[in-house]
Design a protein around this motif. Structure first.
Motif, PDB file in Angstrom:
ATOM      1  N   GLU A 182      26.343  14.088 -16.170  1.00  0.00           N
ATOM      2  CA  GLU A 182      25.559  12.885 -15.924  1.00  0.00           C
ATOM      3  C   GLU A 182      26.432  11.789 -15.280  1.00  0.00           C
ATOM      4  N   PRO A 183      25.803  10.753 -14.706  1.00  0.00           N
ATOM      5  CA  PRO A 183      26.580   9.709 -14.024  1.00  0.00           C
ATOM      6  C   PRO A 183      27.358   8.815 -14.986  1.00  0.00           C
ATOM      7  N   GLY A 184      28.287   8.059 -14.408  1.00  0.00           N
ATOM      8  CA  GLY A 184      29.045   7.068 -15.159  1.00  0.00           C
ATOM      9  C   GLY A 184      29.572   6.001 -14.216  1.00  0.00           C
ATOM     10  N   HIS A 185      29.935   4.843 -14.769  1.00  0.00           N
ATOM     11  CA  HIS A 185      30.402   3.731 -13.944  1.00  0.00           C
ATOM     12  C   HIS A 185      31.904   3.841 -13.695  1.00  0.00           C
ATOM     13  N   GLY A 186      32.267   4.818 -12.850  1.00  0.00           N
ATOM     14  CA  GLY A 186      33.666   5.079 -12.539  1.00  0.00           C
ATOM     15  C   GLY A 186      34.283   4.109 -11.560  1.00  0.00           C
ATOM     16  N   CYS A 187      33.509   3.107 -11.114  1.00  0.00           N
ATOM     17  CA  CYS A 187      34.058   2.062 -10.245  1.00  0.00           C
ATOM     18  C   CYS A 187      33.848   0.680 -10.863  1.00  0.00           C
ATOM     19  N   SER A 212      36.939   7.691 -11.781  1.00  0.00           N
ATOM     20  CA  SER A 212      37.245   8.711 -12.783  1.00  0.00           C
ATOM     21  C   SER A 212      36.683   8.305 -14.139  1.00  0.00           C
ATOM     22  N   TRP A 213      36.722   9.255 -15.076  1.00  0.00           N
ATOM     23  CA  TRP A 213      36.251   9.015 -16.445  1.00  0.00           C
ATOM     24  C   TRP A 213      37.012   7.867 -17.106  1.00  0.00           C
ATOM     25  N   ALA A 214      38.287   7.682 -16.711  1.00  0.00           N
ATOM     26  CA  ALA A 214      39.126   6.663 -17.358  1.00  0.00           C
ATOM     27  C   ALA A 214      38.593   5.256 -17.111  1.00  0.00           C
ATOM     28  N   VAL A 215      38.084   5.000 -15.908  1.00  0.00           N
ATOM     29  CA  VAL A 215      37.497   3.695 -15.599  1.00  0.00           C
ATOM     30  C   VAL A 215      36.212   3.501 -16.394  1.00  0.00           C
ATOM     31  N   VAL A 216      35.426   4.569 -16.517  1.00  0.00           N
ATOM     32  CA  VAL A 216      34.185   4.491 -17.301  1.00  0.00           C
ATOM     33  C   VAL A 216      34.496   4.107 -18.746  1.00  0.00           C
ATOM     34  N   ALA A 217      35.520   4.729 -19.313  1.00  0.00           N
ATOM     35  CA  ALA A 217      35.892   4.461 -20.710  1.00  0.00           C
ATOM     36  C   ALA A 217      36.222   2.993 -20.924  1.00  0.00           C
ATOM     37  N   CYS A 218      36.993   2.409 -20.007  1.00  0.00           N
ATOM     38  CA  CYS A 218      37.394   1.006 -20.155  1.00  0.00           C
ATOM     39  C   CYS A 218      36.245   0.047 -19.871  1.00  0.00           C
ATOM     40  N   GLY A 219      35.353   0.429 -18.955  1.00  0.00           N
ATOM     41  CA  GLY A 219      34.267  -0.460 -18.547  1.00  0.00           C
ATOM     42  C   GLY A 219      33.208  -0.681 -19.594  1.00  0.00           C
ATOM     43  N   GLY A 220      33.184   0.169 -20.630  1.00  0.00           N
ATOM     44  CA  GLY A 220      32.179   0.025 -21.674  1.00  0.00           C
ATOM     45  C   GLY A 220      32.713  -0.598 -22.945  1.00  0.00           C
ATOM     46  N   LYS A 240      47.192   5.548 -24.010  1.00  0.00           N
ATOM     47  CA  LYS A 240      46.616   6.876 -24.233  1.00  0.00           C
ATOM     48  C   LYS A 240      45.896   7.373 -22.975  1.00  0.00           C
ATOM     49  N   ILE A 241      45.212   6.451 -22.274  1.00  0.00           N
ATOM     50  CA  ILE A 241      44.588   6.818 -21.004  1.00  0.00           C
ATOM     51  C   ILE A 241      45.651   7.223 -19.991  1.00  0.00           C
ATOM     52  N   GLN A 242      46.747   6.475 -19.929  1.00  0.00           N
ATOM     53  CA  GLN A 242      47.829   6.816 -18.998  1.00  0.00           C
ATOM     54  C   GLN A 242      48.452   8.163 -19.352  1.00  0.00           C
ATOM     55  N   GLU A 243      48.565   8.449 -20.642  1.00  0.00           N
ATOM     56  CA  GLU A 243      49.075   9.754 -21.055  1.00  0.00           C
ATOM     57  C   GLU A 243      48.119  10.863 -20.626  1.00  0.00           C
ATOM     58  N   PRO A 280      39.831   7.227 -25.143  1.00  0.00           N
ATOM     59  CA  PRO A 280      40.895   7.337 -24.145  1.00  0.00           C
ATOM     60  C   PRO A 280      41.247   8.767 -23.729  1.00  0.00           C
ATOM     61  N   THR A 281      40.368   9.708 -23.980  1.00  0.00           N
ATOM     62  CA  THR A 281      40.516  11.063 -23.471  1.00  0.00           C
ATOM     63  C   THR A 281      39.182  11.489 -22.873  1.00  0.00           C
ATOM     64  N   LYS A 282      39.208  12.412 -21.940  1.00  0.00           N
ATOM     65  CA  LYS A 282      37.982  12.820 -21.261  1.00  0.00           C
ATOM     66  C   LYS A 282      36.992  13.412 -22.256  1.00  0.00           C
ATOM     67  N   ASN A 283      35.829  12.750 -22.385  1.00  0.00           N
ATOM     68  CA  ASN A 283      34.819  13.150 -23.372  1.00  0.00           C
ATOM     69  C   ASN A 283      33.470  12.587 -22.933  1.00  0.00           C
ATOM     70  N   PRO A 284      32.697  13.356 -22.166  1.00  0.00           N
ATOM     71  CA  PRO A 284      31.449  12.823 -21.624  1.00  0.00           C
ATOM     72  C   PRO A 284      30.394  12.574 -22.689  1.00  0.00           C
ATOM     73  N   VAL A 285      29.568  11.557 -22.430  1.00  0.00           N
ATOM     74  CA  VAL A 285      28.381  11.342 -23.260  1.00  0.00           C
ATOM     75  C   VAL A 285      27.425  12.509 -23.071  1.00  0.00           C
ATOM     76  N   ALA A 286      27.252  12.930 -21.820  1.00  0.00           N
ATOM     77  CA  ALA A 286      26.409  14.069 -21.476  1.00  0.00           C
ATOM     78  C   ALA A 286      27.003  14.746 -20.242  1.00  0.00           C
ATOM     79  N   ASP A 287      27.301  16.021 -20.330  1.00  0.00           N
ATOM     80  CA  ASP A 287      27.949  16.744 -19.230  1.00  0.00           C
ATOM     81  C   ASP A 287      27.158  16.612 -17.940  1.00  0.00           C
TER      82      ASP A 287
END
Length: 480
Positions: free
Chosen positions: A126-131, A411-419, A353-356, A117-124
């Motif tokens: 790189e793409p992600g499923h932000g939608c 955003s990264w937040a959608v990617v986090a929840c989508g996985g 935590k994502i909202q924070e 729930p905090t911004k933390n890329p798998v790989a700087d």
């Protein structure tokens, strides 16, 4: 299979109240049970696509995962439709009605993120499923399979088509699929989209046109002989300034935004090449087109002022959504039967935590089923090529909660929840709601006719023409 069906039915009874299960007829119970039977596989498919995070027209593995599973379930699969290597149509059944369902699976550049729930890329970088398109394709396929099983055992008559549609985020791949006539025999189309709320989506979208402007000048030494140079960078700056001054003189519904992609390589060379990517939007295509024509002319003016040449290249564009309220009423009734998604304490804590982290009120989720909203005259921001489908066949849209309330989209937040489980719950819910709605359409031909009557009324004498350049879709070389 019988044991699985019994298990799924018991699960259904546990998820829904007694009053709800009483109201849900046997065919709807069957499609819900089907989604439950395939639940673990659908989650695996979604997670695989989430991990791959393939972008526009390069979704080779993601497309194959979805189409292979459709084929394994008895669908006839046609790949590479409309000259798009990652587009496909999976068909089961015969005769009327023909009901289509859309699946997307492309990711966005630069949004790589772990399921934290905090911004933390798998790989700087790189793409992600932000939608949430990893969820989109899997849920729609789950609904299509549920209907296929009912057709297979003779409960429904007709045809179901799952459309695997690539590149929604960049090139709007459905435009070429529409032009190829892939919806010509479809009676009703259904689509959904991940969101931060659950509702039968009776709102339109914004019309959009997407284009590139390039400027060509003459290079020279920026200090020794700049008078021998003709700056493409100057032209780009003048063009961007023109767009920004124009903002004051357009309707409030208009949106103009751009990305400067190149304006020189080094500081001591007068740049001989510059490139800007531009999008113009409005609530209606009729309002967008005059703004688009004006912005095109500005490019010519900027080139004249900088004494350079300009080149305009259309990428694509999409219409506003043609809403079908008769269809949305059917979807609304099924959302009310299903009731809201429920979350664990751990999932709610994750959401807060994502909202924070994104500086939003820490209120958790909004999955309540609210009354069907009136269709707004001027829709909020956002465009989609689903809209172009909606001008060719009556269409039902659905939004389902897959992220906390007010989560920044793309955003990264959608990617986090989508996985993880939050996204999975929304995906399975969407599959059930769409399958139940299709069940209503197969069992009640008069509902289809009502949708067709409204479609004809709303479209009127408008002639649909896709906003695409001449020639094939812009497929990257790696996908050919």
């Amino acid at each position: 299979m019988k044991l699985l069906t019994i298990t799924a039915s018991l699960f259904l009874m546990g998820c829904l109240s007694f009053a709800q299960t009483k109201k849900i007829n046997n065919s709807k119970k069957s499609v819900i049970a089907s989604v439950e039977n395939h639940k673990s596989k659908l989650i695996n498919i979604s997670d695989e696509i989430w991990s791959l995070a393939e972008t526009a027209f390069e979704e080779n593995q993601s497309s194959k995962i979805l189409s292979d599973y459709a084929k394994s379930q008895g669908f006839k699969v046609e790949r590479g439709v409309a000259n798009e290597p990652t587009a496909f149509v999976a068909t089961y059944g015969s005769g009327k009605p023909v009901i289509g369902i859309l699946g997307e699976f492309d990711a966005l550049p630069g949004l790589s993120q772990k399921t934290v729930p905090t911004k933390n890329p798998v790989a700087d970088g790189e793409p992600g499923h932000g939608c949430g398109h990893n969820l989109f394709g899997a849920a729609s396929l789950g609904a299509a399979i549920a209907i296929k099983e009912q057709i297979e055992k003779g409960s429904f008559k007709g045809t179901v088509k799952f459309f695997g549609t690539p590149s929604e985020e960049k090139f709007f791949g459905k435009l070429w699929m529409v032009e190829a006539g892939l919806w010509d025999d479809v009676d009703v189309n259904i689509s959904w989209h991940p969101g931060d709320k659950t509702e039968a989506d009776a709102q339109s979208s914004q019309a959009l046109v997407d284009f590139i402007v390039e400027f060509y000048g003459q290079a020279a030494h920026a200090a020794a002989d700049p008078w021998n140079g003709r700056s493409a960078g100057d032209a780009l700056e003048l063009y961007a300034a023109g767009i920004n001054y124009y903002r004051e003189h357009v309707q409030p519904t208009v949106r103009m935004h751009y990305d400067i992609q190149e304006a020189g390589k080094v500081v001591n060379v007068v740049p001989d090449y510059a490139r800007i990517w531009v999008r113009v939007r409005d609530a209606k295509r009729s309002g967008m087109m005059p703004v688009f024509e004006r912005v095109k002319k500005m490019a010519e003016g900027a080139a004249i002022m900088a004494n350079v040449e300009s080149k305009f290249s259309l990428i694509s564009g999409c219409w506003e959504m043609l809403v079908n309220r008769e269809g949305e009423k059917i979807m609304q009734s099924n959302l009310e039967l299903l009731g809201p998604i429920t979350y664990t304490e751990e999932e709610i804590a994750f959401a807060k935590k994502i909202q924070e982290a994104t500086e939003k009120p820490q209120i958790g989720f909004d999955s309540a089923i609210k009354p069907l909203r009136e269709t707004a005259e001027n829709p909020p921001g956002g465009s989609t090529d689903v809209a172009d489908v909606s001008w060719n066949v009556p269409n039902i849209n659905l939004s389902v909660t897959v992220a906390p309330k007010n989560t920044p989209w793309h955003s990264w937040a959608v990617v986090a929840c989508g996985g993880m489980s939050i996204g999975h719950k929304g995906m399975i819910y969407a599959a059930k709601a769409m399958a139940m709605t299709m069940a209503d359409l197969y069992e009640n031909p008069d509902l289809i006719q009502k949708m067709k009557d409204e479609f004809k009324m709303r479209k009127g004498d408008t002639v649909y023409e896709p906003i695409i350049p001449d020639g094939p879709p812009p497929i990257p070389n790696s996908s050919k």
